[in-house]
Each structure stands twice: as structure tokens, then as C-alpha cells.
Design a protein around this motif. Structure first.
Motif, short mmCIF file in Angstrom:
data_model
loop_
_atom_site.label_atom_id
_atom_site.label_comp_id
_atom_site.label_asym_id
_atom_site.label_seq_id
_atom_site.Cartn_x
_atom_site.Cartn_y
_atom_site.Cartn_z
N ASP A 5 1.16 -1.24 -0.16
CA ASP A 5 -0.09 0.40 0.02
C ASP A 5 0.47 1.14 -0.37
OD1 ASP A 5 -2.40 -2.12 -0.14
OD2 ASP A 5 -2.81 -1.24 2.20
N LYS A 6 1.80 1.41 0.98
CA LYS A 6 2.93 2.27 0.99
C LYS A 6 3.61 2.69 -0.65
CE LYS A 6 6.37 4.32 3.64
NZ LYS A 6 7.25 3.87 5.15
N HIS A 7 4.39 1.64 -1.08
CA HIS A 7 5.20 1.57 -1.79
C HIS A 7 4.48 1.60 -3.25
CE1 HIS A 7 8.08 1.99 0.76
NE2 HIS A 7 8.05 1.77 1.43
N GLU A 60 -2.27 1.32 -3.58
CA GLU A 60 -3.27 0.94 -2.67
C GLU A 60 -4.60 -0.13 -3.59
OE1 GLU A 60 -6.12 2.84 0.34
OE2 GLU A 60 -4.58 3.83 2.07
N VAL A 61 -4.91 -1.28 -3.28
CA VAL A 61 -5.74 -1.88 -4.16
C VAL A 61 -6.81 -1.17 -5.35
CG1 VAL A 61 -7.75 -4.35 -4.70
CG2 VAL A 61 -5.08 -4.24 -2.63
N GLY A 62 -6.81 -1.31 -6.10
CA GLY A 62 -7.42 -0.79 -7.36
C GLY A 62 -6.87 0.34 -8.00
N THR A 63 -5.42 0.61 -6.91
CA THR A 63 -4.90 1.58 -7.89
C THR A 63 -3.86 1.02 -8.69
OG1 THR A 63 -3.21 1.40 -6.55
CG2 THR A 63 -4.00 3.44 -6.17
N THR A 64 -3.71 1.72 -10.56
CA THR A 64 -3.03 1.22 -11.45
C THR A 64 -1.94 0.99 -10.91
OG1 THR A 64 -4.07 3.62 -12.96
CG2 THR A 64 -2.10 2.10 -14.11
N GLU A 65 -1.01 1.97 -10.63
CA GLU A 65 0.31 0.74 -10.16
C GLU A 65 0.85 -0.32 -9.36
OE1 GLU A 65 4.81 2.12 -8.65
OE2 GLU A 65 3.59 3.40 -8.54
N ARG A 66 -0.53 -0.39 -8.46
CA ARG A 66 -1.31 -1.68 -8.02
C ARG A 66 -1.24 -3.08 -8.38
NH1 ARG A 66 -1.67 -2.68 -1.69
NH2 ARG A 66 -1.86 -4.67 -1.95
N ASP A 67 -2.30 -2.55 -9.20
CA ASP A 67 -3.02 -4.05 -10.17
C ASP A 67 -1.75 -4.02 -11.02
OD1 ASP A 67 -5.57 -3.61 -8.97
OD2 ASP A 67 -6.33 -1.80 -11.11
#
Length: 109
Positions: free
Chosen positions: A17-19, A22-29
Motif C-alpha cells: 500500500d505504501k510503496h 492501494e488495491v485498485g490503483t493502476t500501479e498496484r494492479d
């Protein structure tokens, strides 16, 4: 002189989440998708070895060259779902796909 710094413990999800966001953001997905793709190649290789098959033998079962199996185990990005299903069918392994619709977006998990 001793410093009295306490390190805060974070879970893996908190670190992501920090780096990565959060789930659902483009980078995290993108991160989660890339991880699943890498794991898929590893799973194919692992199941193939459990079945005591060489890359050449698995290739013969699905009608491709050994080099295609090698590429598949290293990188499943440019492979069709049809090919992946053929591989798992030849390996006599069950495959489950999860499909999720989010506000007009299409996700495969």
C-alpha cells in the motif's frame, strides 16, 4: 551512545500500500497482474516436473516445439489462454479462472 529508535513492523500488504499504492490503483494492479503472470509460468514448470515430463514431451502433447514450452515457463505474457488451457489439460491439471467486472473494466484474476 545508544539510540532508542523503535522500528515499526508492517505487514506485506501495508508495505505494498505504501510503496505501490492501494488495491485498485493502476500501479498496484499492474504489480499484482505481473506477479500472477510470473507465478503462472512457475506453476506450469512445477506441474510439468511433477508429471516427469521434459519440455520436449510436453510440447509434443500440445503440438509445439520445446522452445515454445521454455518460453512459456519463462514468460506467459504473450501466450493465449487457449495455449495455457492446452498445457494444463496435457498436464492433467485443473484450472480455475476468476473474472471480475469493475465499473466497465474487465479483470481476469
Amino acid at each position: 551512545m545508544e539510540t532508542n529508535k523503535k522500528m515499526k513492523m508492517m505487514s506485506l500488504d501495508q508495505l505494498k500500500d505504501k510503496h505501490l499504492g492501494e488495491v485498485g490503483t493502476t500501479e498496484r494492479d499492474k504489480y499484482e497482474f505481473d506477479l500472477k503472470i510470473e507465478i503462472l509460468g512457475d506453476m506450469i514448470k512445477s506441474v510439468r516436473k511433477e508429471r516427469h515430463l521434459t519440455q520436449e514431451q510436453l510440447g509434443e502433447l500440445i503440438g509445439v516445439q520445446k522452445s515454445q514450452i521454455s518460453k512459456l515457463e519463462r514468460n506467459t505474457r504473450n501466450v493465449t489462454i487457449e495455449t495455457i488451457l492446452k498445457v494444463f489439460k496435457a498436464l492433467k491439471a485443473n484450472v480455475k479462472f476468476s473474472i471480475e467486472m469493475n465499473e466497465g473494466e474487465f479483470k481476469v484474476a
